[in-house]
Structures are given as C-alpha cells and as structure tokens.
Write a protein that holds these residues in place. Structure first.
Motif, PDB file in Angstrom:
ATOM      1  N   PRO A  72       1.372  -1.484  -0.196  1.00  0.00           N
ATOM      2  CA  PRO A  72      -0.009  -0.042  -0.020  1.00  0.00           C
ATOM      3  C   PRO A  72       0.741   0.919   0.032  1.00  0.00           C
ATOM      4  O   PRO A  72       1.744   0.888   1.186  1.00  0.00           O
ATOM      5  N   PRO A  73       0.004   2.274  -0.817  1.00  0.00           N
ATOM      6  CA  PRO A  73       1.752   3.098  -0.740  1.00  0.00           C
ATOM      7  C   PRO A  73       1.848   3.943   0.593  1.00  0.00           C
ATOM      8  O   PRO A  73       0.825   3.744   1.407  1.00  0.00           O
ATOM      9  N   GLN A  74       2.460   4.585   0.724  1.00  0.00           N
ATOM     10  CA  GLN A  74       3.055   5.013   2.222  1.00  0.00           C
ATOM     11  C   GLN A  74       3.292   6.039   2.123  1.00  0.00           C
ATOM     12  O   GLN A  74       4.046   6.513   1.182  1.00  0.00           O
ATOM     13  N   GLU A  75       2.872   7.046   3.099  1.00  0.00           N
ATOM     14  CA  GLU A  75       3.424   8.569   3.546  1.00  0.00           C
ATOM     15  C   GLU A  75       4.311   9.046   3.815  1.00  0.00           C
ATOM     16  O   GLU A  75       5.632   7.960   4.089  1.00  0.00           O
ATOM     17  N   PRO A  76       5.414  10.324   3.046  1.00  0.00           N
ATOM     18  CA  PRO A  76       4.499  10.557   2.666  1.00  0.00           C
ATOM     19  C   PRO A  76       4.890  10.786   0.887  1.00  0.00           C
ATOM     20  O   PRO A  76       5.989   9.682   0.817  1.00  0.00           O
ATOM     21  N   HIS A  77       3.986  10.573   0.661  1.00  0.00           N
ATOM     22  CA  HIS A  77       3.531  10.509  -1.519  1.00  0.00           C
ATOM     23  C   HIS A  77       4.518  11.626  -2.061  1.00  0.00           C
ATOM     24  O   HIS A  77       4.917  12.515  -1.946  1.00  0.00           O
ATOM     25  N   LEU A  78       4.780  10.408  -3.410  1.00  0.00           N
ATOM     26  CA  LEU A  78       6.069  12.032  -3.705  1.00  0.00           C
ATOM     27  C   LEU A  78       5.265  12.980  -4.434  1.00  0.00           C
ATOM     28  O   LEU A  78       5.399  13.882  -5.047  1.00  0.00           O
ATOM     29  N   PRO A  79       4.125  13.021  -4.823  1.00  0.00           N
ATOM     30  CA  PRO A  79       3.282  14.250  -4.993  1.00  0.00           C
ATOM     31  C   PRO A  79       3.066  15.420  -4.096  1.00  0.00           C
ATOM     32  O   PRO A  79       3.740  16.340  -4.967  1.00  0.00           O
ATOM     33  N   GLU A  80       3.533  15.101  -2.500  1.00  0.00           N
ATOM     34  CA  GLU A  80       4.069  15.477  -1.465  1.00  0.00           C
ATOM     35  C   GLU A  80       4.643  16.324  -2.038  1.00  0.00           C
ATOM     36  O   GLU A  80       5.499  17.872  -1.561  1.00  0.00           O
ATOM     37  N   LEU A  81       6.008  15.612  -2.140  1.00  0.00           N
ATOM     38  CA  LEU A  81       7.193  16.279  -2.219  1.00  0.00           C
ATOM     39  C   LEU A  81       7.390  16.637  -3.416  1.00  0.00           C
ATOM     40  O   LEU A  81       8.466  17.960  -3.450  1.00  0.00           O
ATOM     41  N   THR A  82       6.283  16.914  -4.321  1.00  0.00           N
ATOM     42  CA  THR A  82       7.267  17.196  -6.562  1.00  0.00           C
ATOM     43  C   THR A  82       6.430  18.565  -5.401  1.00  0.00           C
ATOM     44  O   THR A  82       6.861  20.058  -6.008  1.00  0.00           O
ATOM     45  N   GLN A  83       4.973  18.565  -4.902  1.00  0.00           N
ATOM     46  CA  GLN A  83       4.813  20.123  -4.808  1.00  0.00           C
ATOM     47  C   GLN A  83       5.921  20.739  -3.666  1.00  0.00           C
ATOM     48  O   GLN A  83       5.764  22.195  -3.458  1.00  0.00           O
ATOM     49  N   ALA A  84       6.327  20.539  -2.344  1.00  0.00           N
ATOM     50  CA  ALA A  84       6.656  21.291  -2.217  1.00  0.00           C
ATOM     51  C   ALA A  84       8.164  21.650  -2.499  1.00  0.00           C
ATOM     52  O   ALA A  84       9.030  23.305  -2.453  1.00  0.00           O
ATOM     53  N   ILE A  85       8.953  20.895  -3.064  1.00  0.00           N
ATOM     54  CA  ILE A  85       9.754  21.393  -4.101  1.00  0.00           C
ATOM     55  C   ILE A  85       9.203  22.837  -5.652  1.00  0.00           C
ATOM     56  O   ILE A  85      10.183  24.071  -5.595  1.00  0.00           O
ATOM     57  N   GLU A  86       8.210  22.082  -5.853  1.00  0.00           N
ATOM     58  CA  GLU A  86       7.604  23.592  -6.617  1.00  0.00           C
ATOM     59  C   GLU A  86       7.447  24.854  -5.980  1.00  0.00           C
ATOM     60  O   GLU A  86       7.797  25.773  -6.160  1.00  0.00           O
ATOM     61  N   ASN A  87       7.051  24.710  -4.482  1.00  0.00           N
ATOM     62  CA  ASN A  87       5.973  25.529  -4.494  1.00  0.00           C
ATOM     63  C   ASN A  87       7.471  26.606  -3.672  1.00  0.00           C
ATOM     64  O   ASN A  87       7.240  27.696  -2.395  1.00  0.00           O
ATOM     65  N   ALA A  88       8.444  25.333  -3.073  1.00  0.00           N
ATOM     66  CA  ALA A  88      10.028  26.363  -2.806  1.00  0.00           C
ATOM     67  C   ALA A  88      10.034  28.132  -2.805  1.00  0.00           C
ATOM     68  O   ALA A  88       9.958  28.191  -3.865  1.00  0.00           O
ATOM     69  N   CYS A  89      10.237  28.984  -1.885  1.00  0.00           N
ATOM     70  CA  CYS A  89      10.611  30.193  -1.903  1.00  0.00           C
ATOM     71  C   CYS A  89      11.967  30.438  -2.982  1.00  0.00           C
ATOM     72  O   CYS A  89      12.359  31.363  -3.134  1.00  0.00           O
ATOM     73  N   LYS A  90      12.009  30.037  -2.206  1.00  0.00           N
ATOM     74  CA  LYS A  90      13.717  29.343  -2.941  1.00  0.00           C
ATOM     75  C   LYS A  90      14.044  28.368  -3.616  1.00  0.00           C
ATOM     76  O   LYS A  90      13.424  27.276  -4.017  1.00  0.00           O
TER      77      LYS A  90
END
Length: 700
Positions: A72-90
């Motif tokens: 079963p998929p385990q958190e954190p899921h990859l979309p959470e990581l990619t979104q955090a990278i894209e949303n980073a202010c730096k």
C-alpha cells in the motif's frame, strides 16, 4: 540535518541535498521523507538562499523503489514532495547524472532549474509498467516542452539523452565538467537581483489542435496494441491543456491510482520484477561461483556463433572450435557480418567491433580448448553426437572446467554420465539468435555441483541474459510447454482451422506472431528434423499429426524457400495465406476421417494456452521449475508471451484457476486423457482456493 539516505550540507548560501540510496537512489519512503524534511529545513534556514538536489553514486534517482510496488502507498507520497519542491520560495536546482527516470525525473520537473551531464538520460517510462506518471509528470512536462514532445516521451515511455532534453526544453543546461560545481553555480545565478524561481506549474501549456490527441490515440492503439496505460496517459496530458494545475494534478493522481490497481499493471509488474527474482535461486545465495576468465564454444554454426558473440560482447575471450576449415571460415564470416551490421546501424563503433572480434579465436585444434574455464557445446542436436563430444571433452578439459551443453531437449544427466566429472556438467540452453534473445535456461542435474550452478547463473547476468535455473526433463520448461501448444495447433488444423486463423487468434491474445508464422520464420526443417529424431517417443495408438512432414516434403521450408505454411513474395516477409496449403490440410482431414467444423477463436486460444498452463502445473509439481516465476520468465523472455498478461501461470491466476481447470476437464472429456488429463497440482490448488503464486512449498 542528515538522514540515513539524505545528506544535508551548505556551500555558502547554497544547501546541497545529496541522495545516497544505492544502487540506483530509488524513491523509497526513506528517500521521500528525507528529501521532504531537507527541503523544509532549507526553507527555514535563513542562511540558505537556494537548494541543489543531487545524488551520490552512478545515477540520479532512477525511479520508484521496486520493493514497494505491491505494498500500500506509504506517506509521504511523491506528489507531496514534488509540490513542496515547486512551491519552495528559494530556487531549487536538480543536478542530473546517469538516469533520471520516472519519479526521479518528476522531481527534476518540479525543480526550478535542471542541469544535466552530457551522458545523462531522462524519461518517464511508467507506461511500461502499466501505469502513468503520478507526481506531476503529465502536467509539468507539457508546460516545459509542449504537448507533442510530452506525448512522445510519456506515451512511448522511452528515455532521451541530455542533449535531446535540452533541445526540447526539458533540461536547462548540459555540462561536460563537474556537475555539482555547475549546479551550485546555476543556483547562485538564480538568487541574483530581480531573479525569482521559475515554477513549471505556472507556465502555460501551448495550445494544440484536438487532432493532436486523436492522432496520438490512433498511434497508440496501433503501436501499443492491448496496452491500456498509453491511452490513459494521453487523457492525463489532455487534462493539462484543459485544467488549472491543481485540478490537473488531482486528475492525474486519480488516473494513476486506477492504473496502479489494474490487473494489467499487476501483470507488467510481475514481468518486470520477475527478471530479478529468478536470479535469487533458493539455496544458492551463499554458494561461491567459479572464476570464468576464458571460454570455448564448440560449433561455429548459427547457434555457436551467436553464443561466441555473447561472450565477446561481455569482454570474455572465447575460443571458437569447428571440425573443418570451411565450417570455421563460414562461422567467423557470419560473426563478422553480424558485427558489421551493428556498425552500419550505428549501435557499435568500428573500434569496438574490432576489439570484440579480437576476443574470438577460431581453431580446429582440440588442445586449444583444454585450458579454458568453461566449454559450451553447440553441436548437432543428437544424443550420440553429444556423447562423443563430451567423452572427448572429459579427456582434455582441465580439472574444474565447467562442461555445458546447449541442448534444447536432450537429457543433460545422460550427457553428463559419459564423463568422469558429472558434477561439472550443466545445461546452458541459449535461444536463437543467441546474441539477441535474452533468455538462458540453465539446466541442472541431480549431480551438478552447487558452485557450478552459481557460476552459470552469475555468468548469465554478466552476458546480459535473464538466466532461469530449471531441472532436467524432455524440453526442460520452455520447449516442454511449447510442445503442448504446437500439438494443439496442428490438431486444430485437422479439425477445421487454417494457419492464418490460428495465428490471428494468438496474435489477438497478445503473442507477437502466431505459431505457423514463427515456424516459417525459423525454418520448418528445424522442427521437422526434431520431429523425426523424436519419432521413437511417439506411443502407438496415441493421436499424432503429420501435417508438418507433408509440408516439408514438398520443399516448403518457410521464408527461406519462399513457402511454408504461407507463401512469400520475393523480398517480402509478409505471410500470404496459400490455397495449396488449405487444399493439403482439407485432404489430410478427409484421409483421416475427420469431419471439419467451424472452430471459434476462443477454443483456439484455450487449447493452445491452457494446454501450456496445465503442463506448467506438472512442471512445478515435479520440481523442474522451483517457482511459478521461473516458468513465467521463460515464456515471457524466450517465447513472446505477452508481458501485459504477466506470464502463463500469472495469467492463469488472474483468469481464475477454476476456469482453467473446468476448460481442461471439458477438453479431456472431448478429446480423451492422453493430452488433457488435468495436472494434480491444478486440481489441488482449485480445491484449496489457492493460486500458483500462493504456492510456496517446493516439492521434496
């Protein structure tokens, strides 16, 4: 901060995050959580103004962690990581080397800048596992490169070079020097005055005509017949054109999860994971392998020459022995021609061709094979001939040398019995053409030494083969099951079908070619010669079909003679149904008193495929194959069984063993017990409500 798999350090105002999760930095839960925590730490660190994501070892993140595929998929899921990278202010810079595939490339797409080495490759190969990119790949790539290039990359699933990626805009910079230095320099440029992170998700998708998607769907249906994921990937890319990023990502994830749970994805995962699973032979993991520095191949024909090429391609010096100068010269010329064709295609350099040819030493002298570490016999498929060869090898081969036979059917134990070293004798059944086909059936006997088995399994991997360890019996795993399909295909002709109908039904099932077209391609004389050599095994009173004999006696040996089960126009390999063959088959049925009938495609598929499954169950029960995956890898990699069905036994499990048993019992009532008696294991599993892949207890 540092985790077990993520190293966090600062180079001045640049945070450098290094993924160190060998061998390929796969996106395990620890990698995902470690990277997410490191990104958040960099965001909170006032001394950090930009971030570089890089990887230790030989590659950037090469995709998902296969050990998690069926969990079963385990958190954190990859979309959470990619979104955090894209949303980073730096600004976040991805430093790519080796291969950035699947989720690894999705991390790069979510970054604000991508630097790649000249040798790097990138891609989104998810469709090959029956799924689609599920962490933004179908939404971000069209924004970077446009819809047409995104369709080509995602729907085809093929990787591209860094140069190609730069040309279409998938990476921003290609460097020939130190990657980390270049990535840090890029990060510093991105924190200059007036520069802000370029978020891929905020880019517009260049509009395209609806016909672009229609054309892509038509092409996928034609080129990737039977596969569902390519069509779903097109739908996801279309969503990138129609929906805002947030909604598009949500739609992509829904489609990804649907595909991940599909039977086809499960089958493709089995086909993929099985390639590594068969190498993990129970009881051999701790057994040391012998060193193989030099080998010899006996026989310079099509098979022997192909085997010699396999060793030369792996950098192993090989002595190629023949019985006379003419045969030897012909064999060497064929090898050279094979390599020259590779040079002409651009898949091999001229220098590399010469290097490999220099590794092949032709000889007529027995003494030249006396001091090698492994001798592979590839002579005529006749027991008397092979016994004579092995008696000679026993007399001259050095102590400890492995003596291998390339037999397709014959009893390896009997061959070993004519030596004084049966512990050193093993079967290495290469498939033709040996330098192309990936399957290698390594055949054990009761007396083969464990270190010999460990050696040939390890050697198979070095040769780039999918090596499967099997036991000795008539035809081993692959050809023993193939014999069942071949028999039923011939019987179907007697009863009312024609070659083109049988072939079409099995191609529609998923095979790349039908059995009669395959026979014409390989040469019908091969099967005819084998049939004659095995005539003594046929039992009186048991149904037999001699249609192959009749076709070959007419001089119709397949494509090489312009006619076999089909006819062929000069210079064209397309099979053309031939009225002469239809007349021959109908006359044959009349002579045998068989009233021809209409046979539907379902019966054709069931009789050809279920007969193999039933035989596979017997092979498992006898211990000829230790596990269902061994049977399936043989058929997936040596006989063209459709990967999206997972292998014959995996397919049977998905279809339901009760259905397979019921059909087998029906054909047993209809045609008698000679060929259709249900395997005891099949009955046992149905009675217990189990599947082949749930059966874990091996035979004693």
């Amino acid at each position: 901060m540092a985790s077990a798999v993520i190293n966090y350090r600062r180079d001045g105002e640049i945070a450098v995050l290094t993924v160190d999760h060998p061998p390929v930095n796969a996106l395990s839960r620890d990698v995902r959580s470690g990277l997410l925590e490191a990104i958040r730490q960099a965001e909170e660190d006032a001394a950090v103004r930009a971030v570089v994501i890089r990887c230790a070892g030989r590659t950037f993140i090469a995709g998902a962690d296969v050990s998690e595929f069926d969990l079963p998929p385990q958190e954190p899921h990859l979309p959470e990581l990619t979104q955090a990278i894209e949303n980073a202010c730096k600004p976040v810079v991805a430093a790519l080397h080796g291969t950035a595939l699947g989720g690894g490339f999705e991390i790069a797409l979510a970054s604000h800048y991508r630097v790649a080495t000249v040798a790097a490759k990138v891609g989104l190969p998810e469709v090959k596992l029956g799924v689609i990119p599920g962490a933004g790949g179908t939404q971000r790539l069209p924004r970077l490169v446009g819809v047409p290039d995104a369709l080509r990359m995602i729907v085809g699933g093929e990787s591209i070079t860094a140069k190609q990626a730069f040309e279409i805009g998938a990476v921003d910079e290609v460097v020939d020097g130190d990657l980390e230095t270049a990535a840090i320099a890029a990060a510093r440029r991105l924190i200059g005055p007036g520069v802000s992170p370029r978020r891929t998700g905020s880019l517009p998708v260049a509009p395209v005509a609806a016909a672009v998607f229609d054309d892509a769907r038509n092409a996928a249906r034609a080129r990737q017949r039977h596969l569902q994921a390519p069509l779903v990937a097109i739908d996801a890319i279309a969503a990138a054109c129609e929906l805002p990023l947030e909604e598009g990502l949500r739609r992509e994830r829904e489609l990804f999860l649907e595909r991940r749970a599909s039977p086809q994805a499960a089958a493709l995962r089995n086909a993929f994971l099985g390639q590594s699973e068969v190498a993990k032979v129970p009881g051999l993991s701790e057994v040391p392998a012998r060193d193989i520095a030099r080998v010899a191949v006996l026989g310079g024909g099509t098979m022997g020459g192909g085997i010699a090429i396999c060793f030369a391609n792996a950098g192993i010096p090989v002595v190629l022995k023949e019985v006379d100068a003419t045969a030897l010269e012909r064999g060497v010329a064929t090898i050279r021609k094979n390599y020259q064709a590779s040079v002409a295609r651009g898949t091999l350099s001229e220098d590399e061709m010469h290097r490999r040819l220099e590794l092949i030493r032709p000889t007529l002298a027995w003494q030249d094979v006396a001091d090698v570490d492994l001798i592979v016999e590839a002579v005529f498929e006749d027991m008397a001939v092979k016994r004579e060869v092995f008696e000679q090898l026993d007399a001259i081969a050095r102590p400890g040398a492995i003596l291998a036979t390339n037999t397709s059917y014959l009893d390896v134990a009997e061959i070993a019995s004519c030596t004084r070293r049966p512990q050193d004798v093993v079967g290495m059944h290469f498939f033709s053409p040996a330098n192309v086909m990936r399957l290698l059936e390594n055949v054990r006997t009761e007396r083969t030494a464990p270190e010999v088995l460990a050696t040939v399994m390890k050697l198979g991997r070095k040769l780039g083969k999918i090596a499967v360890l099997v036991g000795g019996c008539d035809g081993f795993v692959g050809n023993r099951m193939l014999a069942q399909r071949t028999r039923e295909a011939w019987f179907l002709l007697e009863e009312g079908a024609l070659p083109q109908q049988v072939d079409a039904a099995l191609v529609d099932f998923g095979f790349p070619m039908g059995p009669f077209a395959v026979g014409d391609l390989a040469g019908l004389d091969i099967g005819w010669r084998n049939r004659k050599a095995r005539a003594h095994l046929r039992k009186p009173g048991v149904r037999d079909c001699d249609l192959l004999d009749q076709v070959c006696e007419l001089g119709r040996l397949g494509q090489k003679t312009g006619a076999g089960w089909y006819r062929y126009e000069p210079g064209n390999r397309t099979p053309i149904p031939d009225v002469a063959i239809e007349e021959l088959i109908v006359a044959h049925s009349q002579r045998k008193g068989i009233v021809r009938r209409v046979i539907d495609d379902r019966e054709i598929v069931e009789r050809c495929v279920f007969s193999m499954i039933n035989e596979g169950a017997k092979i498992l029960a006898e211990g000829v194959a230790a596990r269902p995956v061994d049977v399936d890898m043989v058929w997936l990699n040596g006989y063209g069984f459709p990967s999206w069905r997972g292998g014959p036994l995996f397919y049977a499990d998905q279809l339901g063993l009760q259905e397979v048993l019921a059909a087998t019992e029906n054909y047993c009532r209809q045609f008698g017990p000679d060929f259709w008696t249900p395997a005891s294991l099949l009955r046992e599993l149905v009675a217990k409500g189990q599947t082949f892949y749930q059966r874990t207890v091996l035979p004693a």
